[in-house]
Design a protein around this motif. Structure first.
Motif, PDB file in Angstrom:
ATOM      1  N   LEU A  21     -12.351  28.077 -10.522  1.00  0.00           N
ATOM      2  CA  LEU A  21     -12.778  26.683 -10.557  1.00  0.00           C
ATOM      3  C   LEU A  21     -13.630  26.453 -11.792  1.00  0.00           C
ATOM      4  CD1 LEU A  21     -13.865  26.211  -6.828  1.00  0.00           C
ATOM      5  CD2 LEU A  21     -11.815  25.264  -7.920  1.00  0.00           C
ATOM      6  N   ALA A  22     -13.134  25.648 -12.720  1.00  0.00           N
ATOM      7  CA  ALA A  22     -13.889  25.377 -13.944  1.00  0.00           C
ATOM      8  C   ALA A  22     -15.217  24.699 -13.634  1.00  0.00           C
ATOM      9  CB  ALA A  22     -13.055  24.513 -14.887  1.00  0.00           C
ATOM     10  N   GLY A  23     -15.280  23.916 -12.582  1.00  0.00           N
ATOM     11  CA  GLY A  23     -16.501  23.211 -12.236  1.00  0.00           C
ATOM     12  C   GLY A  23     -17.414  23.961 -11.299  1.00  0.00           C
ATOM     13  N   GLY A  24     -17.079  25.227 -11.002  1.00  0.00           N
ATOM     14  CA  GLY A  24     -17.903  26.011 -10.115  1.00  0.00           C
ATOM     15  C   GLY A  24     -18.049  25.368  -8.745  1.00  0.00           C
ATOM     16  N   LYS A  25     -19.226  25.461  -8.173  1.00  0.00           N
ATOM     17  CA  LYS A  25     -19.444  24.971  -6.813  1.00  0.00           C
ATOM     18  C   LYS A  25     -19.451  23.447  -6.717  1.00  0.00           C
ATOM     19  CE  LYS A  25     -21.835  29.091  -5.157  1.00  0.00           C
ATOM     20  NZ  LYS A  25     -21.726  29.884  -6.382  1.00  0.00           N
ATOM     21  N   SER A  26     -19.445  22.763  -7.853  1.00  0.00           N
ATOM     22  CA  SER A  26     -19.398  21.294  -7.823  1.00  0.00           C
ATOM     23  C   SER A  26     -17.980  20.753  -7.997  1.00  0.00           C
ATOM     24  CB  SER A  26     -20.293  20.726  -8.930  1.00  0.00           C
ATOM     25  OG  SER A  26     -19.814  21.109 -10.216  1.00  0.00           O
ATOM     26  N   ALA A  27     -16.984  21.620  -8.029  1.00  0.00           N
ATOM     27  CA  ALA A  27     -15.618  21.207  -8.350  1.00  0.00           C
ATOM     28  C   ALA A  27     -14.968  20.355  -7.261  1.00  0.00           C
ATOM     29  CB  ALA A  27     -14.757  22.441  -8.615  1.00  0.00           C
ATOM     30  N   LYS A  28     -15.357  20.523  -6.002  1.00  0.00           N
ATOM     31  CA  LYS A  28     -14.773  19.814  -4.860  1.00  0.00           C
ATOM     32  C   LYS A  28     -13.240  19.890  -4.865  1.00  0.00           C
ATOM     33  CE  LYS A  28     -16.707  16.128  -3.130  1.00  0.00           C
ATOM     34  NZ  LYS A  28     -17.500  16.654  -1.979  1.00  0.00           N
ATOM     35  N   PRO A  29     -12.683  21.088  -4.814  1.00  0.00           N
ATOM     36  CA  PRO A  29     -11.218  21.250  -4.818  1.00  0.00           C
ATOM     37  C   PRO A  29     -10.588  20.713  -3.543  1.00  0.00           C
ATOM     38  CG  PRO A  29     -12.282  23.321  -4.270  1.00  0.00           C
ATOM     39  CD  PRO A  29     -13.375  22.376  -4.675  1.00  0.00           C
ATOM     40  N   ASN A  30      -9.300  20.439  -3.620  1.00  0.00           N
ATOM     41  CA  ASN A  30      -8.564  20.005  -2.435  1.00  0.00           C
ATOM     42  C   ASN A  30      -8.614  21.076  -1.350  1.00  0.00           C
ATOM     43  OD1 ASN A  30      -7.775  17.699  -3.788  1.00  0.00           O
ATOM     44  ND2 ASN A  30      -5.594  17.943  -3.332  1.00  0.00           N
ATOM     45  N   GLN A  31      -8.653  20.613  -0.118  1.00  0.00           N
ATOM     46  CA  GLN A  31      -8.508  21.512   1.028  1.00  0.00           C
ATOM     47  C   GLN A  31      -7.808  20.767   2.151  1.00  0.00           C
ATOM     48  OE1 GLN A  31      -9.470  24.773   2.565  1.00  0.00           O
ATOM     49  NE2 GLN A  31      -8.993  25.250   0.435  1.00  0.00           N
ATOM     50  N   ALA A  69     -22.801  33.878  -1.806  1.00  0.00           N
ATOM     51  CA  ALA A  69     -22.970  32.502  -2.292  1.00  0.00           C
ATOM     52  C   ALA A  69     -21.692  31.697  -2.094  1.00  0.00           C
ATOM     53  CB  ALA A  69     -23.372  32.511  -3.764  1.00  0.00           C
ATOM     54  N   TRP A  70     -20.537  32.288  -2.409  1.00  0.00           N
ATOM     55  CA  TRP A  70     -19.273  31.577  -2.253  1.00  0.00           C
ATOM     56  C   TRP A  70     -18.900  31.431  -0.780  1.00  0.00           C
ATOM     57  CZ3 TRP A  70     -17.581  28.475  -5.677  1.00  0.00           C
ATOM     58  CH2 TRP A  70     -17.733  28.748  -7.037  1.00  0.00           C
ATOM     59  N   PHE A  71     -19.223  32.433   0.020  1.00  0.00           N
ATOM     60  CA  PHE A  71     -18.941  32.357   1.452  1.00  0.00           C
ATOM     61  C   PHE A  71     -19.747  31.227   2.090  1.00  0.00           C
ATOM     62  CE2 PHE A  71     -19.784  34.040   5.853  1.00  0.00           C
ATOM     63  CZ  PHE A  71     -18.498  33.853   6.331  1.00  0.00           C
ATOM     64  N   ASP A  72     -21.006  31.124   1.739  1.00  0.00           N
ATOM     65  CA  ASP A  72     -21.836  30.039   2.261  1.00  0.00           C
ATOM     66  C   ASP A  72     -21.313  28.678   1.795  1.00  0.00           C
ATOM     67  OD1 ASP A  72     -23.420  31.917   3.505  1.00  0.00           O
ATOM     68  OD2 ASP A  72     -25.023  31.863   2.005  1.00  0.00           O
ATOM     69  N   TRP A 100      -7.174  40.636  -5.309  1.00  0.00           N
ATOM     70  CA  TRP A 100      -7.242  39.357  -4.600  1.00  0.00           C
ATOM     71  C   TRP A 100      -8.426  39.319  -3.650  1.00  0.00           C
ATOM     72  CZ3 TRP A 100      -7.003  38.425   0.637  1.00  0.00           C
ATOM     73  CH2 TRP A 100      -6.690  37.129   1.056  1.00  0.00           C
ATOM     74  N   ALA A 101      -8.983  38.131  -3.435  1.00  0.00           N
ATOM     75  CA  ALA A 101     -10.063  37.948  -2.469  1.00  0.00           C
ATOM     76  C   ALA A 101      -9.909  36.598  -1.790  1.00  0.00           C
ATOM     77  CB  ALA A 101     -11.428  38.029  -3.160  1.00  0.00           C
ATOM     78  N   MET A 102     -10.588  36.461  -0.657  1.00  0.00           N
ATOM     79  CA  MET A 102     -10.599  35.220   0.100  1.00  0.00           C
ATOM     80  C   MET A 102     -12.053  34.899   0.434  1.00  0.00           C
ATOM     81  SD  MET A 102      -9.134  32.717   1.659  1.00  0.00           S
ATOM     82  CE  MET A 102      -7.405  32.982   1.981  1.00  0.00           C
ATOM     83  N   THR A 103     -12.362  33.629   0.614  1.00  0.00           N
ATOM     84  CA  THR A 103     -13.737  33.244   0.958  1.00  0.00           C
ATOM     85  C   THR A 103     -14.008  33.517   2.439  1.00  0.00           C
ATOM     86  OG1 THR A 103     -12.889  30.986   1.201  1.00  0.00           O
ATOM     87  CG2 THR A 103     -14.116  31.494  -0.826  1.00  0.00           C
ATOM     88  N   ILE A 107     -19.227  45.160  -7.809  1.00  0.00           N
ATOM     89  CA  ILE A 107     -18.152  44.172  -7.753  1.00  0.00           C
ATOM     90  C   ILE A 107     -18.744  42.772  -7.683  1.00  0.00           C
ATOM     91  CG2 ILE A 107     -16.481  45.733  -6.681  1.00  0.00           C
ATOM     92  CD1 ILE A 107     -17.019  44.389  -4.011  1.00  0.00           C
ATOM     93  N   ALA A 108     -17.946  41.806  -8.106  1.00  0.00           N
ATOM     94  CA  ALA A 108     -18.365  40.405  -8.061  1.00  0.00           C
ATOM     95  C   ALA A 108     -17.151  39.551  -7.733  1.00  0.00           C
ATOM     96  CB  ALA A 108     -18.961  39.975  -9.403  1.00  0.00           C
ATOM     97  N   ASN A 109     -17.405  38.380  -7.172  1.00  0.00           N
ATOM     98  CA  ASN A 109     -16.335  37.450  -6.851  1.00  0.00           C
ATOM     99  C   ASN A 109     -16.272  36.357  -7.905  1.00  0.00           C
ATOM    100  OD1 ASN A 109     -17.039  38.863  -4.321  1.00  0.00           O
ATOM    101  ND2 ASN A 109     -15.423  37.582  -3.482  1.00  0.00           N
ATOM    102  N   VAL A 110     -15.075  36.106  -8.391  1.00  0.00           N
ATOM    103  CA  VAL A 110     -14.842  35.100  -9.429  1.00  0.00           C
ATOM    104  C   VAL A 110     -13.929  34.023  -8.849  1.00  0.00           C
ATOM    105  CG1 VAL A 110     -13.859  34.633 -11.706  1.00  0.00           C
ATOM    106  CG2 VAL A 110     -15.126  36.775 -11.295  1.00  0.00           C
TER     107      VAL A 110
END
Length: 518
Positions: free
Chosen positions: A338-348, A433-436, A309-312, A332-335
């Motif tokens: 999100l199918a849309g990657g950084k453009s997905a705009k998920p709920n928060q 990249a994901w943290f930013d 498990w990981a968190m941003t 290691i890498a973070n996955v």
């Protein structure tokens, strides 16, 4: 949900209740499950509850902290570390027993809803403005989104605008197996099965803290492929271990939240069947219901687990140093799910995963707030967060640091401040990249129920009964330890008997009232 390496769920994760403990053990009497700092308690000493275990070098750092605190404010702190396996129950019982500790880590995934309902917490919204160092480190939007019924019951502890659960994978294994960069659910699943077939490594490490996270969680269940494609779900429950209901995404338009049991939501039962297959195929560790997150973290760092498990929060890369002692060529890498990657705009919801709360029966709420203000000063924040500069850590550039010792501190339980946190020197490119990405509110869709927090008071008895049923029948179902059809049938009967209909009706009433007020 940590005193373990940052990718471990023990930090901020989802603590399952631990059964079979005596009241004495739960309250930390005679040292059971509780380790203090060695500082004697007195009128000039604040008691601070922290999760996990004290790390090497802690006593030396604490002595420096207390020397400076005494000079600056006239008091010291006596932290009590409580093992993660006991923290949820033990911290709750310390509140209900009337203990006079001053601050504690709390959250919705712990006991915060119950503690608010029982008036055990000090509302801090009107207090923060009196403490300038604390005020300037907390974004106004953060404070507003974390109010419950107009009140702020804890100081949000965040190091990014949004928090998103995802995966840390062994990229060296993915490359070795010819998979390369993982961006889709199908690629991740193939990686797991290839690892199982060709490597002597457990593909996915899951702890007892994680069950509900896997399938029915907002905005994406960890192993729910449907949610990967549709990261716009709202899930609510009356307490941390209670029953999850899905709420209608068009509620603001229709005026109806229309909560449904999780099993009626698209993709959930399919996800349960998938998790069951993973469990039977050995993709998931068989001891998931009994192993804590610290152990999973240790196993990952020793090269025995391929995914965790990981968190941003920018911290999961810390495990790479330890991992490379066991596997020198490890990467290691973070996955992100999100199918849309950084453009997905998920709920928060932008609600904090963690809060520092003040105990109404604490010795000095004023000094507790002074402490939160004091750790909002960079020099003090860095001392307790990272240790002694030159001994435990050194700065790298303007926004990174290098750890020089094994010192570690659960800052999310006392002093996380988005504007003060440093990135680790060896943060991986994918994590950075994901943290930013997680720093920008504009990368997300505001959840239609963002600041809605249900009040458990009208259904407290039913919620307690349903929570017990979820622990007994839900947790094994979540991690695939039981047949889905039989397990789901048993769970339905148990929660219906425990008062599920009352919870659903009360949640609909409260959620509809919330929508009307928006």
């Amino acid at each position: 949900m940590p005193a373990t390496s940052p990718a471990g769920l023990s930090r901020r994760g989802f603590l399952a209740a631990s059964g079979g403990l005596s009241i004495a053990a739960l309250l930390g009497l005679n040292g059971c499950g509780d380790s203090s700092s060695g500082t004697k308690n007195s009128a000039d000493t604040l008691t601070v509850l922290l999760p996990g275990d004290a790390k090497p070098g802690w006593d030396t750092v604490l002595a420096k902290v207390n020397e400076k605190l005494k000079n600056d404010l006239g008091f010291t702190i006596a932290p009590q570390f409580v093992a993660w396996s006991n923290y949820q129950q033990q911290s709750l019982l310390k509140f209900t027993a009337g203990d006079t500790f001053d601050t504690a880590l709390q959250a919705r995934w712990l006991n915060m809803l119950q503690l608010v309902a029982s008036k055990s917490l000090v509302p801090v919204g009107d207090l923060i403005g009196k403490y300038p160092n604390l005020s300037k480190t907390l974004d106004p939007q953060l404070l507003e989104q974390n109010k419950w019924s107009g009140k702020l019951y804890g100081i949000p502890q965040v190091n990014s605008a949004a928090r998103f659960h995802h995966f840390t994978v062994r990229q060296d294994l993915a490359d070795k197996l010819g998979i390369g960069e993982i961006t889709t659910f199908d690629q991740l699943e193939k990686y797991w099965y290839d690892v199982k077939q060709k490597e002597k490594v457990t593909p996915v490490g899951i702890s007892s803290n994680m069950p509900k996270l896997l399938v029915a969680f907002a905005p994406v269940g960890w192993l729910n492929q449907h949610d990967w494609e549709n990261p716009h779900v709202s899930v609510q429950s009356f307490s941390g271990g209670s029953f999850p209901f899905y709420l209608a995404q068009d509620g603001k338009t229709t005026g109806s939240a229309h909560p449904i049991p999780f099993w009626e939501a698209p993709g959930v039962v399919d996800a349960l069947r998938r998790v069951r297959k993973y469990y039977l195929d050995g993709i998931i560790n068989k001891d998931a219901l009994n192993v804590d997150s610290s152990t999973i973290g240790t196993q990952f760092e020793s090269g025995r687990i391929a995914t965790r498990w990981a968190m941003t929060d920018g911290l999961s890369s810390q495990s790479l140093t330890s991992l490379r002692k066991a596997v020198p060529a490890a990467q290691i890498a973070n996955v992100m799910p999100l199918a849309g990657g950084k453009s997905a705009k998920p709920n928060q919801t932008f609600q904090a995963d963690n809060f520092v709360v003040l105990n109404v029966k604490g010795k000095s709420n004023e000094r507790a707030m002074q402490l939160e203000d004091w750790v909002s000063i960079k020099e003090n924040h860095d001392l307790i967060s990272y240790g002694i500069e030159g001994t435990d850590w050194k700065p790298v550039g303007e926004d990174k640091f290098q750890q020089l010792s094994q010192y570690g501190f659960p800052g999310y339980a006392l002093c996380w401040r988005q504007k003060l946190e440093l990135k680790i020197k060896d943060i991986t490119p994918t994590e950075e990249a994901w943290f930013d990405w997680a720093q920008d509110y504009n990368n997300f869709t505001v959840d239609p129920y963002a600041s809605f927090v249900p009040d458990v008071t009208p259904v407290k008895r039913q919620d307690s009964q349903v929570s017990a049923a979820m622990t007994q029948y839900g947790n094994p179902l979540w991690i695939g330890a039981v047949d889905v059809d039989k397990g789901l049938d048993a769970l339905k009967k148990a929660v219906e008997k425990a008062g599920l209909a009352d919870l659903q009706a009360e949640l609909e009433k409260q959620a509809n009232a919330y929508l009307k007020g928006q």
